[in-house]
Design a protein around this motif. Structure first.
Motif, PDB file in Angstrom:
ATOM      1  N   SER A   1       0.822  -1.211   0.000  1.00  0.00           N
ATOM      2  CA  SER A   1       0.000   0.000   0.000  1.00  0.00           C
ATOM      3  C   SER A   1       0.853   1.256   0.000  1.00  0.00           C
ATOM      4  N   VAL A   2       1.934   1.229   0.757  1.00  0.00           N
ATOM      5  CA  VAL A   2       2.806   2.403   0.878  1.00  0.00           C
ATOM      6  C   VAL A   2       3.529   2.677  -0.436  1.00  0.00           C
ATOM      7  N   ASP A   3       4.076   1.629  -1.045  1.00  0.00           N
ATOM      8  CA  ASP A   3       4.784   1.822  -2.316  1.00  0.00           C
ATOM      9  C   ASP A   3       3.836   2.251  -3.425  1.00  0.00           C
ATOM     10  N   LEU A   4       2.600   1.765  -3.375  1.00  0.00           N
ATOM     11  CA  LEU A   4       1.605   2.180  -4.364  1.00  0.00           C
ATOM     12  C   LEU A   4       1.255   3.654  -4.174  1.00  0.00           C
ATOM     13  N   ALA A   5       1.159   4.094  -2.925  1.00  0.00           N
ATOM     14  CA  ALA A   5       0.900   5.513  -2.647  1.00  0.00           C
ATOM     15  C   ALA A   5       2.043   6.375  -3.183  1.00  0.00           C
ATOM     16  N   ARG A   6       3.269   5.949  -2.955  1.00  0.00           N
ATOM     17  CA  ARG A   6       4.428   6.716  -3.447  1.00  0.00           C
ATOM     18  C   ARG A   6       4.427   6.773  -4.973  1.00  0.00           C
ATOM     19  N   ALA A   7       4.097   5.652  -5.606  1.00  0.00           N
ATOM     20  CA  ALA A   7       4.069   5.618  -7.067  1.00  0.00           C
ATOM     21  C   ALA A   7       2.984   6.538  -7.615  1.00  0.00           C
ATOM     22  N   ALA A   8       1.832   6.581  -6.946  1.00  0.00           N
ATOM     23  CA  ALA A   8       0.752   7.477  -7.372  1.00  0.00           C
ATOM     24  C   ALA A   8       1.187   8.926  -7.259  1.00  0.00           C
ATOM     25  N   CYS A   9       1.878   9.256  -6.180  1.00  0.00           N
ATOM     26  CA  CYS A   9       2.361  10.632  -6.005  1.00  0.00           C
ATOM     27  C   CYS A   9       3.361  11.006  -7.090  1.00  0.00           C
ATOM     28  N   THR A  10       4.241  10.087  -7.433  1.00  0.00           N
ATOM     29  CA  THR A  10       5.224  10.341  -8.490  1.00  0.00           C
ATOM     30  C   THR A  10       4.530  10.554  -9.831  1.00  0.00           C
ATOM     31  N   LEU A  11       3.578   9.709 -10.155  1.00  0.00           N
ATOM     32  CA  LEU A  11       2.882   9.819 -11.426  1.00  0.00           C
ATOM     33  C   LEU A  11       2.121  11.142 -11.522  1.00  0.00           C
ATOM     34  N   LEU A  12       1.530  11.563 -10.413  1.00  0.00           N
ATOM     35  CA  LEU A  12       0.748  12.803 -10.398  1.00  0.00           C
ATOM     36  C   LEU A  12       1.621  14.036 -10.189  1.00  0.00           C
ATOM     37  N   GLU A  13       2.945  13.821  -9.999  1.00  0.00           N
ATOM     38  CA  GLU A  13       3.875  14.918  -9.712  1.00  0.00           C
ATOM     39  C   GLU A  13       3.377  15.717  -8.509  1.00  0.00           C
ATOM     40  N   MET A  14       3.044  14.995  -7.476  1.00  0.00           N
ATOM     41  CA  MET A  14       2.425  15.562  -6.280  1.00  0.00           C
ATOM     42  C   MET A  14       3.350  15.340  -5.085  1.00  0.00           C
ATOM     43  N   SER A  15       3.535  16.352  -4.267  1.00  0.00           N
ATOM     44  CA  SER A  15       4.360  16.218  -3.066  1.00  0.00           C
ATOM     45  C   SER A  15       3.568  15.494  -1.993  1.00  0.00           C
ATOM     46  N   CYS A  16       4.169  14.449  -1.412  1.00  0.00           N
ATOM     47  CA  CYS A  16       3.459  13.627  -0.430  1.00  0.00           C
ATOM     48  C   CYS A  16       4.370  13.286   0.747  1.00  0.00           C
ATOM     49  N   THR A  17       3.759  13.031   1.887  1.00  0.00           N
ATOM     50  CA  THR A  17       4.466  12.477   3.038  1.00  0.00           C
ATOM     51  C   THR A  17       3.745  11.206   3.467  1.00  0.00           C
ATOM     52  N   ILE A  18       4.482  10.313   4.128  1.00  0.00           N
ATOM     53  CA  ILE A  18       3.897   9.084   4.675  1.00  0.00           C
ATOM     54  C   ILE A  18       4.071   9.127   6.188  1.00  0.00           C
ATOM     55  N   GLN A  19       2.979   9.124   6.920  1.00  0.00           N
ATOM     56  CA  GLN A  19       3.017   9.202   8.379  1.00  0.00           C
ATOM     57  C   GLN A  19       2.452   7.917   8.971  1.00  0.00           C
ATOM     58  N   VAL A  20       3.148   7.390   9.975  1.00  0.00           N
ATOM     59  CA  VAL A  20       2.736   6.135  10.617  1.00  0.00           C
ATOM     60  C   VAL A  20       1.951   6.435  11.888  1.00  0.00           C
ATOM     61  N   ARG A  21       0.801   5.797  12.011  1.00  0.00           N
ATOM     62  CA  ARG A  21      -0.010   5.896  13.219  1.00  0.00           C
ATOM     63  C   ARG A  21      -0.536   4.509  13.583  1.00  0.00           C
ATOM     64  N   ARG A  22      -1.028   4.373  14.790  1.00  0.00           N
ATOM     65  CA  ARG A  22      -1.646   3.101  15.184  1.00  0.00           C
ATOM     66  C   ARG A  22      -2.843   2.818  14.298  1.00  0.00           C
ATOM     67  N   PHE A  23      -3.013   1.549  13.947  1.00  0.00           N
ATOM     68  CA  PHE A  23      -4.072   1.170  13.020  1.00  0.00           C
ATOM     69  C   PHE A  23      -5.447   1.642  13.493  1.00  0.00           C
ATOM     70  N   ASP A  24      -5.713   1.512  14.794  1.00  0.00           N
ATOM     71  CA  ASP A  24      -7.045   1.858  15.293  1.00  0.00           C
ATOM     72  C   ASP A  24      -7.297   3.359  15.367  1.00  0.00           C
ATOM     73  N   THR A  25      -6.288   4.182  15.052  1.00  0.00           N
ATOM     74  CA  THR A  25      -6.471   5.635  15.070  1.00  0.00           C
ATOM     75  C   THR A  25      -6.501   6.240  13.674  1.00  0.00           C
ATOM     76  N   LEU A  26      -6.313   5.437  12.640  1.00  0.00           N
ATOM     77  CA  LEU A  26      -6.150   5.977  11.286  1.00  0.00           C
ATOM     78  C   LEU A  26      -7.382   6.746  10.810  1.00  0.00           C
ATOM     79  N   LEU A  27      -8.557   6.156  10.945  1.00  0.00           N
ATOM     80  CA  LEU A  27      -9.766   6.808  10.430  1.00  0.00           C
ATOM     81  C   LEU A  27     -10.105   8.067  11.223  1.00  0.00           C
ATOM     82  N   ASP A  28      -9.930   8.027  12.541  1.00  0.00           N
ATOM     83  CA  ASP A  28     -10.188   9.224  13.345  1.00  0.00           C
ATOM     84  C   ASP A  28      -9.199  10.333  13.000  1.00  0.00           C
ATOM     85  N   SER A  29      -7.949   9.971  12.742  1.00  0.00           N
ATOM     86  CA  SER A  29      -6.944  10.963  12.356  1.00  0.00           C
ATOM     87  C   SER A  29      -7.314  11.606  11.026  1.00  0.00           C
ATOM     88  N   LEU A  30      -7.833  10.795  10.099  1.00  0.00           N
ATOM     89  CA  LEU A  30      -8.271  11.335   8.818  1.00  0.00           C
ATOM     90  C   LEU A  30      -9.453  12.280   9.013  1.00  0.00           C
TER      91      LEU A  30
END
Length: 291
Positions: free
Chosen positions: A84-113
């Motif tokens: 999933s992470v490498d696919l996200a990076r590849a999408a950002c590269t293709l779209l020429e979009m600046s992106c960061t990848i942040q790690v959080r606990r799985f059970d907090t991901l949706l609330d963080s979003l």
């Protein structure tokens, strides 16, 4: 009498459709790499997405978890990695979009979003109705099919694999799972042998206590190619992808008001499939096909 005859024919027709549906839910298109590994695709030409306009786009913050290999995990240097992470990076590269990848606990991901502490979740959260109620989701980029496995010594090639073929055969399944429910609904003539966990079911198959095991294809692929299986068994039948039982798969998750970014990611995913990048990333993490 005539109504009874018509009703009987209709019931027979519906039963035949159900039996066919039980083994015909294949993911299409499927691409085979030079080594013969089947790579699933979720983007047909009829679903083509328009190229997005990302002029002035912000830095996009992807959120993930690092404890669910091979989709997302901590790499050797502690950096987030995985399919999933490498696919996200590849999408950002293709779209020429600046992106960061942040790690959080799985059970907090949706609330963080939801709290705007990130923009996109790239993690193995199944696409279900409850998720659609809260968030916007791209089309799926990953699905784990259900599969049957059997012992090599007992592999039967004399007739097509079908619900009728399993009649009277002992099939191990983990109790109170979607796989047990699917087996009950579509393979009613099979002799279900429920187990408390997948390890017990795998051991029962290996030792010949059952004829087949029906479970999650990814976990079965890892087992089949590990030392514990001892090269005892192989996939047969399937794959099965009925969304009512196994969900719609996994996609990038966004807030409902971020439709432009969702459309951009849908466009990127389709292009990554078309140009072969998706296949390259897929084989990096799934060298053994479970399709």
């Amino acid at each position: 009498m005539q109504h009874s005859s018509i009703r009987s024919r209709c019931l027979c027709h519906v039963s035949a459709l159900l039996l066919t549906a039980a083994w015909a839910f294949l993911c299409a298109p499927v691409r085979a790499d030079p080594a013969g590994v089947a790579v699933p695709g979720f983007w047909g030409a009829e679903a083509r997405v328009a190229k997005p306009d990302l002029v002035g786009a912000r830095v996009v913050r992807f959120l993930t978890d690092d404890e669910y290999p091979p989709l997302h995990f901590a790499g050797a240097g502690g950096e987030p990695g995985g399919f999933s992470v490498d696919l996200a990076r590849a999408a950002c590269t293709l779209l020429e979009m600046s992106c960061t990848i942040q790690v959080r606990r799985f059970d907090t991901l949706l609330d963080s979003l939801a709290d705007r502490r990130g923009d996109v979740v790239a993690a193995a959260i199944p696409i279900r109705a409850a998720l659609h109620e809260r968030f916007s989701v791209t089309g799926p980029y990953h699905r784990t099919p259900a599969r049957f496995v059997t012992r090599r010594a007992g592999l039967r090639a004399e007739e097509p694999f079908s619900p009728i073929f399993l009649s009277g055969r002992r099939v191990a399944v983990v109790r109170r799972t979607a796989h047990e429910a699917y087996l009950t609904a579509f393979f009613p003539q099979a002799m279900r042998v429920p187990f408390a966990d997948i390890a017990q079911a795998q051991l029962a198959l290996k030792e010949g206590e059952v004829d087949y095991l029906f479970a999650d294809g990814l976990s079965l692929a890892l087992w089949l190619n590990g030392a514990a299986a001892g090269d005892c068994c192989v996939f047969t039948g399937g794959p099965y992808l009925e969304s009512r039982f196994f969900g719609e798969g996994v996609g990038f998750i966004l807030r409902n008001d971020d439709t432009a970014l969702r459309d951009a990611l849908d466009y990127a995913l389709q292009k990554l499939w078309e140009n072969g990048t998706y296949t390259e990333i897929y084989l990096r993490y799934f060298p053994v096909s479970f399709y």
